[in-house]
Design an enzyme around this catalytic site. Structure first.
Site, PDB file in Angstrom:
ATOM      1  N   GLY A  83      -5.821  -2.684  -1.012  1.00 48.95           N
ATOM      2  CA  GLY A  83      -4.830  -2.832  -2.089  1.00 48.95           C
ATOM      3  C   GLY A  83      -4.831  -4.234  -2.681  1.00 48.95           C
ATOM      4  O   GLY A  83      -3.920  -4.590  -3.424  1.00 48.95           O
ATOM      5  N   ALA A  96      -3.242  -0.326   7.014  1.00 52.22           N
ATOM      6  CA  ALA A  96      -4.605  -0.841   7.228  1.00 52.22           C
ATOM      7  C   ALA A  96      -5.587   0.143   6.614  1.00 52.22           C
ATOM      8  O   ALA A  96      -5.280   1.329   6.450  1.00 52.22           O
ATOM      9  CB  ALA A  96      -4.889  -0.985   8.721  1.00 52.22           C
ATOM     10  N   GLU A 111      -0.995 -10.942   2.845  1.00 54.43           N
ATOM     11  CA  GLU A 111      -0.717 -10.157   4.057  1.00 54.43           C
ATOM     12  C   GLU A 111      -1.042 -10.975   5.312  1.00 54.43           C
ATOM     13  O   GLU A 111      -0.272 -10.985   6.267  1.00 54.43           O
ATOM     14  CB  GLU A 111      -1.557  -8.868   4.038  1.00 54.43           C
ATOM     15  CG  GLU A 111      -1.075  -7.882   2.988  1.00 54.43           C
ATOM     16  CD  GLU A 111      -1.956  -6.656   2.825  1.00 54.43           C
ATOM     17  OE1 GLU A 111      -1.474  -5.681   2.256  1.00 54.43           O
ATOM     18  OE2 GLU A 111      -3.123  -6.677   3.263  1.00 54.43           O
ATOM     19  N   GLY A 144       0.819  -1.214   0.000  1.00 54.84           N
ATOM     20  CA  GLY A 144       0.000   0.000   0.000  1.00 54.84           C
ATOM     21  C   GLY A 144       0.847   1.257   0.000  1.00 54.84           C
ATOM     22  O   GLY A 144       2.079   1.207   0.062  1.00 54.84           O
TER      23      GLY A 144
END
Ligand code: 5RP
Length: 228
Positions: free
Chosen positions: A102, A88, A108, A34
């Protein structure tokens, strides 16, 4: 004259740089995905703390790290990560998060599960009382998407398949994403347990089991550290 407020980009740089303090010398670091993590990656490239290397949660972060000369290895080559740094979409007062804006939520969650400590980096707009303000991403096997969306609709949400250039977005794992708005996730642990069991759900973007241990929150007054 009051000082010009920091932009969201500057707040992200602030927390991305602050996360360097959580690196463990001569250990592996897990790296999320991100725009906030990109600030961390940029800072990591010129950081003096010696690390073994990084494990990435997405093709995008891998490419960025490799372009900056950061040593990246596959998760399979590592037993344990000392720390995992990621952003986040939302984080609550207990460290539970919504992630996946994303589209990298599955990797993740996998990488975070192998780390001793999850450090979330976020600007202050991401802190919420109850998860659900941001559309909840859910990675799904494409044939299951209609039924999964019906189940979310029955819960009071509004679900749709995420599109890119007019076609369903394909994740790094070749699957689709369903985004759900209109939910109030008051019990993130139960919610994650429930949705994770639906046939065809690969990963739900609620991170309650892999919640953050620490959140570095970028604010006008500087980096605020929340410990959970
Ligand atoms: C990617 C994610 C990101 O961490 C989340 O979307 C936050 O991104 P950004 O730092 O760009 O606001 O979960 O899948």
């Amino acid at each position: 004259m009051s000082p010009t407020p920091l932009s969201q980009d500057e707040l992200k740089t602030q927390v991305g740089t602050a996360a360097l303090h959580y690196l463990v010398p001569n250990e592996w670091v897990g790296v999320g995905t991100g725009s906030t993590v990109n600030k961390f990656i940029d800072a990591l490239a010129s950081c003096k703390t010696p690390i073994k290397g990084a494990v990435s949660s997405s093709e995008a972060s891998t490419q960025r790290m490799k372009a900056l000369g950061i040593h990246v290895v596959d998760l399979q080559e590592v037993t344990r990560l000392a720390v995992y740094i990621d952003g986040a979409d939302e984080i609550d007062g207990h460290g539970c998060m919504v992630k996946g804006g994303g589209a990298a939520l599955t990797r993740e969650k996998i990488v975070a599960a192998q780390a001793d400590q999850f450090v979330c980096i976020a600007d202050a707009s991401k802190l919420v009382k109850v998860l659900g303000k941001f559309p909840l991403p859910v990675e799904v096997i494409p044939m299951a998407a209609p039924e999964i969306m019906r189940r979310f609709n029955a819960m009071g949400g509004q679900a749709h398949v995420r599109l890119k250039d007019g076609a369903p977005l394909l994740t790094d794992n070749g699957q689709h994403l369903v985004d759900v708005t209109g939910l109030q996730i008051t019990d993130p642990v139960s919610f994650e347990n429930q949705v994770s069991q639906w046939p065809g759900v690969v990963t739900v973007g609620v991170f309650a089991h892999q919640k953050a241990h620490v959140c570095l929150l970028g604010t006008e007054a500087g980096v605020q550290t929340l410990s959970f």
